[in-house]
Motif scaffolding. Structure first.
Motif, PDB file in Angstrom:
ATOM      1  N   HIS A   1       0.373  25.624 -17.685  1.00 60.68           N
ATOM      2  CA  HIS A   1       0.163  25.850 -16.263  1.00 60.68           C
ATOM      3  C   HIS A   1       0.095  24.492 -15.575  1.00 60.68           C
ATOM      4  O   HIS A   1      -0.644  23.612 -16.002  1.00 60.68           O
ATOM      5  CB  HIS A   1      -1.144  26.610 -16.005  1.00 60.68           C
ATOM      6  N   GLU A   2       0.865  24.336 -14.496  1.00 59.02           N
ATOM      7  CA  GLU A   2       0.831  23.092 -13.733  1.00 59.02           C
ATOM      8  C   GLU A   2       0.224  23.388 -12.370  1.00 59.02           C
ATOM      9  O   GLU A   2       0.629  24.314 -11.679  1.00 59.02           O
ATOM     10  CB  GLU A   2       2.231  22.523 -13.565  1.00 59.02           C
ATOM     11  N   HIS A   3      -0.768  22.601 -12.005  1.00 60.72           N
ATOM     12  CA  HIS A   3      -1.451  22.781 -10.731  1.00 60.72           C
ATOM     13  C   HIS A   3      -1.184  21.568  -9.861  1.00 60.72           C
ATOM     14  O   HIS A   3      -1.469  20.452 -10.255  1.00 60.72           O
ATOM     15  CB  HIS A   3      -2.957  22.937 -10.977  1.00 60.72           C
ATOM     16  N   LYS A   4      -0.630  21.808  -8.692  1.00 57.96           N
ATOM     17  CA  LYS A   4      -0.378  20.715  -7.748  1.00 57.96           C
ATOM     18  C   LYS A   4      -1.450  20.751  -6.681  1.00 57.96           C
ATOM     19  O   LYS A   4      -1.837  21.793  -6.204  1.00 57.96           O
ATOM     20  CB  LYS A   4       1.000  20.864  -7.106  1.00 57.96           C
ATOM     21  N   GLY A   5      -1.928  19.587  -6.310  1.00 59.98           N
ATOM     22  CA  GLY A   5      -2.967  19.473  -5.296  1.00 59.98           C
ATOM     23  C   GLY A   5      -4.148  18.707  -5.862  1.00 59.98           C
ATOM     24  O   GLY A   5      -4.257  18.480  -7.067  1.00 59.98           O
ATOM     25  N   PHE A   6      -5.022  18.310  -4.982  1.00 62.77           N
ATOM     26  CA  PHE A   6      -6.189  17.530  -5.384  1.00 62.77           C
ATOM     27  C   PHE A   6      -7.361  18.440  -5.674  1.00 62.77           C
ATOM     28  O   PHE A   6      -7.556  19.458  -5.016  1.00 62.77           O
ATOM     29  CB  PHE A   6      -6.598  16.564  -4.269  1.00 62.77           C
TER      30      PHE A   6
ATOM     31  N   LEU B   1       0.818  -1.211   0.000  1.00 57.29           N
ATOM     32  CA  LEU B   1       0.000   0.000   0.000  1.00 57.29           C
ATOM     33  C   LEU B   1       0.852   1.261   0.000  1.00 57.29           C
ATOM     34  O   LEU B   1       0.535   2.239  -0.670  1.00 57.29           O
ATOM     35  CB  LEU B   1      -0.938  -0.001   1.203  1.00 57.29           C
ATOM     36  N   TYR B   2       1.960   1.233   0.739  1.00 60.86           N
ATOM     37  CA  TYR B   2       2.851   2.394   0.771  1.00 60.86           C
ATOM     38  C   TYR B   2       3.443   2.660  -0.612  1.00 60.86           C
ATOM     39  O   TYR B   2       3.434   3.791  -1.097  1.00 60.86           O
ATOM     40  CB  TYR B   2       3.966   2.174   1.793  1.00 60.86           C
ATOM     41  N   VAL B   3       3.968   1.624  -1.248  1.00 61.04           N
ATOM     42  CA  VAL B   3       4.596   1.786  -2.566  1.00 61.04           C
ATOM     43  C   VAL B   3       3.565   2.243  -3.594  1.00 61.04           C
ATOM     44  O   VAL B   3       3.827   3.144  -4.395  1.00 61.04           O
ATOM     45  CB  VAL B   3       5.287   0.477  -3.003  1.00 61.04           C
TER      46      VAL B   3
ATOM     47  N   LEU C   1      -0.220   8.657  -6.108  1.00 60.82           N
ATOM     48  CA  LEU C   1      -0.763   9.949  -5.670  1.00 60.82           C
ATOM     49  C   LEU C   1      -0.104  11.163  -6.307  1.00 60.82           C
ATOM     50  O   LEU C   1      -0.802  12.119  -6.631  1.00 60.82           O
ATOM     51  CB  LEU C   1      -0.727  10.050  -4.149  1.00 60.82           C
ATOM     52  N   PRO C   2       1.219  11.199  -6.516  1.00 61.20           N
ATOM     53  CA  PRO C   2       1.775  12.387  -7.187  1.00 61.20           C
ATOM     54  C   PRO C   2       1.236  12.582  -8.602  1.00 61.20           C
ATOM     55  O   PRO C   2       1.045  13.712  -9.053  1.00 61.20           O
ATOM     56  CB  PRO C   2       3.279  12.125  -7.215  1.00 61.20           C
ATOM     57  N   GLU C   3       0.970  11.492  -9.309  1.00 64.90           N
ATOM     58  CA  GLU C   3       0.424  11.613 -10.663  1.00 64.90           C
ATOM     59  C   GLU C   3      -1.014  12.090 -10.632  1.00 64.90           C
ATOM     60  O   GLU C   3      -1.446  12.844 -11.489  1.00 64.90           O
ATOM     61  CB  GLU C   3       0.514  10.268 -11.375  1.00 64.90           C
ATOM     62  N   VAL C   4      -1.767  11.657  -9.630  1.00 63.25           N
ATOM     63  CA  VAL C   4      -3.169  12.038  -9.521  1.00 63.25           C
ATOM     64  C   VAL C   4      -3.307  13.486  -9.065  1.00 63.25           C
ATOM     65  O   VAL C   4      -4.205  14.199  -9.503  1.00 63.25           O
ATOM     66  CB  VAL C   4      -3.897  11.096  -8.529  1.00 63.25           C
TER      67      VAL C   4
END
Length: 66
Positions: free
Chosen positions: A37-42, A9-11, A17-20
């Protein structure tokens, strides 16, 4: 078993999550230049889906006995 499941689960979380959580949008300006434009966050939809997915197994297990 518990250790290997936790490691899996950790791996999976670290890689997915970074890709999502990041999104890119591309705009073409009238002068022909391209702006990215790059947006980081959910987004709120993604965050709600993650929370529901984390809480749903607990809700389904309420009242379940062997």
């Amino acid at each position: 078993m518990l250790f290997s499941a936790g490691t899996f689960l950790y791996v999976a979380t670290v890689h997915v999550l970074p890709e999502v959580s990041s999104s890119k949008t591309q705009h073409n300006n009238p002068d022909g230049s391209v702006v990215i434009h790059e947006h980081k966050g959910f987004r709120s939809k993604d965050l709600v889906a993650i929370i529901i997915g984390a809480v749903l197994p607990v809700i389904l297990s309420i009242g379940h006995k062997h």
